[in-house]
Design an enzyme around this catalytic site. Structure first.
Site, mmCIF file in Angstrom:
data_model
loop_
_atom_site.group_PDB
_atom_site.id
_atom_site.type_symbol
_atom_site.label_atom_id
_atom_site.label_comp_id
_atom_site.label_asym_id
_atom_site.label_seq_id
_atom_site.Cartn_x
_atom_site.Cartn_y
_atom_site.Cartn_z
ATOM 1 N N ARG A 186 -11.598 -21.500 2.575
ATOM 2 C CA ARG A 186 -10.452 -21.391 2.119
ATOM 3 C C ARG A 186 -10.595 -20.897 0.632
ATOM 4 O O ARG A 186 -10.073 -20.006 -0.169
ATOM 5 C CB ARG A 186 -9.320 -22.347 2.221
ATOM 6 C CG ARG A 186 -7.977 -22.259 1.404
ATOM 7 C CD ARG A 186 -6.938 -21.579 1.972
ATOM 8 N NE ARG A 186 -5.575 -21.925 1.624
ATOM 9 C CZ ARG A 186 -5.331 -21.576 0.258
ATOM 10 N NH1 ARG A 186 -5.922 -20.548 -0.433
ATOM 11 N NH2 ARG A 186 -4.017 -21.914 -0.264
ATOM 12 N N ASP A 236 -0.583 -15.917 9.645
ATOM 13 C CA ASP A 236 0.741 -16.652 9.277
ATOM 14 C C ASP A 236 1.898 -15.622 9.740
ATOM 15 O O ASP A 236 1.687 -14.567 9.794
ATOM 16 C CB ASP A 236 0.832 -16.842 7.708
ATOM 17 C CG ASP A 236 1.787 -18.023 7.522
ATOM 18 O OD1 ASP A 236 1.710 -19.057 7.759
ATOM 19 O OD2 ASP A 236 2.977 -17.671 7.343
ATOM 20 N N TYR A 276 13.016 -17.362 5.890
ATOM 21 C CA TYR A 276 11.779 -17.389 4.714
ATOM 22 C C TYR A 276 12.311 -16.279 4.016
ATOM 23 O O TYR A 276 12.260 -16.559 2.767
ATOM 24 C CB TYR A 276 10.513 -17.607 5.089
ATOM 25 C CG TYR A 276 10.065 -18.881 5.888
ATOM 26 C CD1 TYR A 276 9.724 -20.015 4.930
ATOM 27 C CD2 TYR A 276 10.110 -19.206 7.208
ATOM 28 C CE1 TYR A 276 9.278 -21.082 5.419
ATOM 29 C CE2 TYR A 276 9.726 -20.368 7.694
ATOM 30 C CZ TYR A 276 9.199 -21.495 6.641
ATOM 31 O OH TYR A 276 9.072 -22.555 7.566
ATOM 32 N N ARG A 328 -6.186 -27.478 6.847
ATOM 33 C CA ARG A 328 -6.535 -28.465 5.684
ATOM 34 C C ARG A 328 -7.346 -29.620 5.968
ATOM 35 O O ARG A 328 -7.879 -30.282 5.293
ATOM 36 C CB ARG A 328 -5.721 -28.635 4.774
ATOM 37 C CG ARG A 328 -5.406 -27.409 3.699
ATOM 38 C CD ARG A 328 -4.400 -27.385 2.711
ATOM 39 N NE ARG A 328 -3.193 -27.528 3.514
ATOM 40 C CZ ARG A 328 -1.918 -27.661 2.974
ATOM 41 N NH1 ARG A 328 -1.640 -28.087 1.790
ATOM 42 N NH2 ARG A 328 -0.779 -27.624 3.582
ATOM 43 N N ARG A 336 -1.820 -25.492 14.315
ATOM 44 C CA ARG A 336 -2.205 -25.472 13.227
ATOM 45 C C ARG A 336 -3.718 -26.107 13.145
ATOM 46 O O ARG A 336 -4.076 -27.036 12.248
ATOM 47 C CB ARG A 336 -1.663 -26.318 12.282
ATOM 48 C CG ARG A 336 -0.328 -25.536 11.842
ATOM 49 C CD ARG A 336 -0.416 -24.653 10.739
ATOM 50 N NE ARG A 336 0.560 -23.993 10.546
ATOM 51 C CZ ARG A 336 1.393 -24.112 9.148
ATOM 52 N NH1 ARG A 336 0.980 -25.398 8.623
ATOM 53 N NH2 ARG A 336 2.677 -23.657 8.933
HETATM 54 O O1 1CP Z 1 -4.431 -22.884 13.274
HETATM 55 C C1 1CP Z 1 -3.220 -22.164 13.652
HETATM 56 O O2 1CP Z 1 -2.222 -22.899 14.192
HETATM 57 C C2 1CP Z 1 -3.272 -20.804 13.490
HETATM 58 C C3 1CP Z 1 -2.574 -20.498 11.966
HETATM 59 C C4 1CP Z 1 -1.234 -20.687 11.727
HETATM 60 C C5 1CP Z 1 -0.109 -20.576 12.265
HETATM 61 C C6 1CP Z 1 0.111 -20.271 13.909
HETATM 62 C C7 1CP Z 1 -0.780 -20.671 10.210
HETATM 63 C C8 1CP Z 1 -1.960 -20.978 9.236
HETATM 64 N N1 1CP Z 1 0.494 -20.645 10.211
HETATM 65 C C9 1CP Z 1 1.053 -20.574 11.250
HETATM 66 C C10 1CP Z 1 2.687 -20.273 11.570
HETATM 67 C C11 1CP Z 1 3.575 -20.832 10.680
HETATM 68 N N2 1CP Z 1 3.597 -20.314 9.511
HETATM 69 C C12 1CP Z 1 4.709 -21.472 10.917
HETATM 70 C C13 1CP Z 1 5.254 -21.476 12.461
HETATM 71 C C14 1CP Z 1 4.817 -22.925 12.660
HETATM 72 C C15 1CP Z 1 5.149 -23.933 12.161
HETATM 73 O O3 1CP Z 1 6.186 -24.177 12.273
HETATM 74 O O4 1CP Z 1 4.293 -24.784 11.847
HETATM 75 C C16 1CP Z 1 5.619 -21.244 9.996
HETATM 76 C C17 1CP Z 1 6.929 -22.128 9.821
HETATM 77 C C18 1CP Z 1 4.885 -20.876 8.784
HETATM 78 C C19 1CP Z 1 5.134 -20.910 7.445
HETATM 79 C C20 1CP Z 1 4.117 -21.413 6.635
HETATM 80 N N3 1CP Z 1 3.021 -21.076 6.021
HETATM 81 C C21 1CP Z 1 4.345 -22.725 6.209
HETATM 82 C C22 1CP Z 1 5.452 -23.724 6.077
HETATM 83 C C23 1CP Z 1 6.252 -23.776 4.853
HETATM 84 C C24 1CP Z 1 7.774 -24.585 4.900
HETATM 85 O O5 1CP Z 1 7.868 -25.184 3.822
HETATM 86 O O6 1CP Z 1 8.543 -24.633 5.770
HETATM 87 C C25 1CP Z 1 3.125 -23.085 5.291
HETATM 88 C C26 1CP Z 1 2.688 -24.267 4.558
HETATM 89 C C27 1CP Z 1 2.330 -22.079 5.243
HETATM 90 C C28 1CP Z 1 0.760 -21.765 4.856
HETATM 91 C C29 1CP Z 1 -0.292 -22.124 5.958
HETATM 92 N N4 1CP Z 1 -0.341 -21.388 7.057
HETATM 93 C C30 1CP Z 1 -1.539 -21.627 7.710
HETATM 94 C C31 1CP Z 1 -2.002 -22.507 7.454
HETATM 95 C C32 1CP Z 1 -3.255 -23.363 7.691
HETATM 96 C C33 1CP Z 1 -1.139 -22.788 5.880
HETATM 97 C C34 1CP Z 1 -1.914 -23.791 4.870
HETATM 98 C C35 1CP Z 1 -2.171 -23.071 3.740
HETATM 99 C C36 1CP Z 1 -3.423 -23.753 2.854
HETATM 100 O O7 1CP Z 1 -4.488 -23.372 3.372
HETATM 101 O O8 1CP Z 1 -3.135 -24.200 2.168
#
Ligand code: 1CP
Length: 339
Positions: free
Chosen positions: A34, A71, A146, A25, A21
């Site tokens: 964003r 994502d 999910y 943010r 990540r």
């Molecule tokens: O920088 C990086 O790592 C690349 C981008 C990336 C990756 C690899 C994002 C951007 N998401 C992911 C993978 C991802 N997405 C996973 C696997 C890794 C982990 O466990 O963190 C999972 C479970 C998700 C699902 C997801 N997407 C969640 C989790 C939700 C939950 O409650 O379980 C969330 C919050 C997101 C949104 C998201 N994805 C990525 C970002 C930067 C964000 C935040 C959104 C924003 O900008 O507000």
């Protein structure tokens, strides 16, 4: 590329470093881009903006690897499921019912994901030659949790219940996800990804038999299919929370490297590293806390795992509140360390 040297089994010290990540943010420039993009999925599907946010942490910190900005939930989206990201809440999907598993609509799968492949292509041409580009997908189990619950839950009870109630249906869903995820990774590699990571963030909530059937087997299927096409491209598996199952996971899936979370003991981590490269495993709360908690955490990883093939990373994603100065301090400490 240092990262690829480690993935090929070499010991590199100081180790290459990147963060899960790392585009996100906690960076003001991410928040700005964003906002420009509109919705989160609009950002994932806009190659120019997705390239920009992928490069932001590389410019700031000089990490050894960039990870494609996207994502894991673009895969269900490309399979025709309704996926939304609500500001400050997280992902929301229409929960998948058992009678919908066999009618997922893959007719526009690669068409929908074409902007992601374009992002990879642009990134590989814009990144410095020494910076590895990591592509990724979610592991079938984690993506399925999910799809079934329609949201993130603390322990994935809805997906576990679904799997124990309708084991054949869950297995078909996981197989389908494994097949499309393999194609998705292969297209990312064709577009220029140097390595790929499979995120199984919810591997840690399963009993032994379910872990084998729902985490290990589908990931083994992906590894096999990707290797048929690209035998040499390294694959990092990250079964977060796998605990005692980590060792079997490596042998049975055939992944090149294991991503470790911060709960793995040093003894176990070194045993795993004796069989191949490891990645991890700083507690993101040490990075958030900074100071002594951070420097002692970094030092311990370098001391315990720096003598073998190691990619320095966090044990899970960086949190949005983390001060940028803490990330700078972490990178400085790693780069200045000596053995
Ligand atoms: O920088 C990086 O790592 C690349 C981008 C990336 C990756 C690899 C994002 C951007 N998401 C992911 C993978 C991802 N997405 C996973 C696997 C890794 C982990 O466990 O963190 C999972 C479970 C998700 C699902 C997801 N997407 C969640 C989790 C939700 C939950 O409650 O379980 C969330 C919050 C997101 C949104 C998201 N994805 C990525 C970002 C930067 C964000 C935040 C959104 C924003 O900008 O507000």
């Amino acid at each position: 590329m240092k990262l690829l040297d480690v993935l090929n089994g070499q010991t590199v010290f100081p180790p290459p470093v990147w963060m899960m990540r790392q585009a996100g943010r906690y960076l003001p420039e991410y928040r700005q881009t964003r906002q420009k993009a509109g919705g989160f999925l609009d950002l994932c599907y806009n190659p120019d903006l997705a390239v920009e946010v992928t490069l932001q942490p590389i410019r700031r910190f000089g990490f050894d690897a960039a990870i494609l900005f996207s994502d894991i939930l673009v895969v269900p989206h490309a399979l025709g499921r309704d996926v939304r990201f609500e500001e400050g809440v997280g992902p929301r999907l229409t929960p998948l019912k058992q009678d919908e598993v066999d009618s997922l609509d893959a007719s526009r799968f690669h068409e929908r994901l074409a902007p992601v492949y374009e992002t990879v292509r642009l990134l590989r041409s814009e990144l410095p030659a020494q910076t590895a580009l990591i592509g990724f997908c979610g592991a079938p189990w984690t993506v399925a949790t999910y799809m079934i619950a329609g949201r993130g839950t603390p322990d994935q009870a809805p997906a576990r219940l679904f799997g124990h109630s309708f084991p054949d249906v869950l297995q078909r869903l996981l197989d389908t996800l494994a097949d499309y995820s393999s194609e998705y990774l292969i297209r990312q590699i064709e577009a220029g990804a140097d390595a790929v990571q499979i995120f199984d963030s919810w591997a840690g909530v399963l009993d032994e038999a379910s872990f084998h059937n729902w985490c290990t087997r589908p990931v083994a299927r992906i590894v096999q299919k990707v290797r048929e096409r690209f035998p040499q491209v390294p694959i990092i598996g990250f079964p977060r929370g796998a605990g005692a199952y980590y060792a079997n996971y490596r042998t049975e899936t055939g992944v090149t490297a294991l991503g470790l979370d911060w709960t793995v003991s040093w003894l176990q981590a070194r045993e795993l590293q004796a069989k191949g490269p490891v990645q991890g495993n700083l507690d993101p709360m040490r990075l958030l806390a900074g100071g002594k908690a951070l420097s002692e955490g970094v030092e311990a990883i370098l001391e315990q795992l720096g003598g073998g093939p190691l990619i320095f990373n966090l044990g899970h994603g960086i949190t949005p509140e983390t001060p940028i100065t803490h990330v700078e301090a972490m990178v400085r400490q790693i780069r200045e360390s000596k053995r």
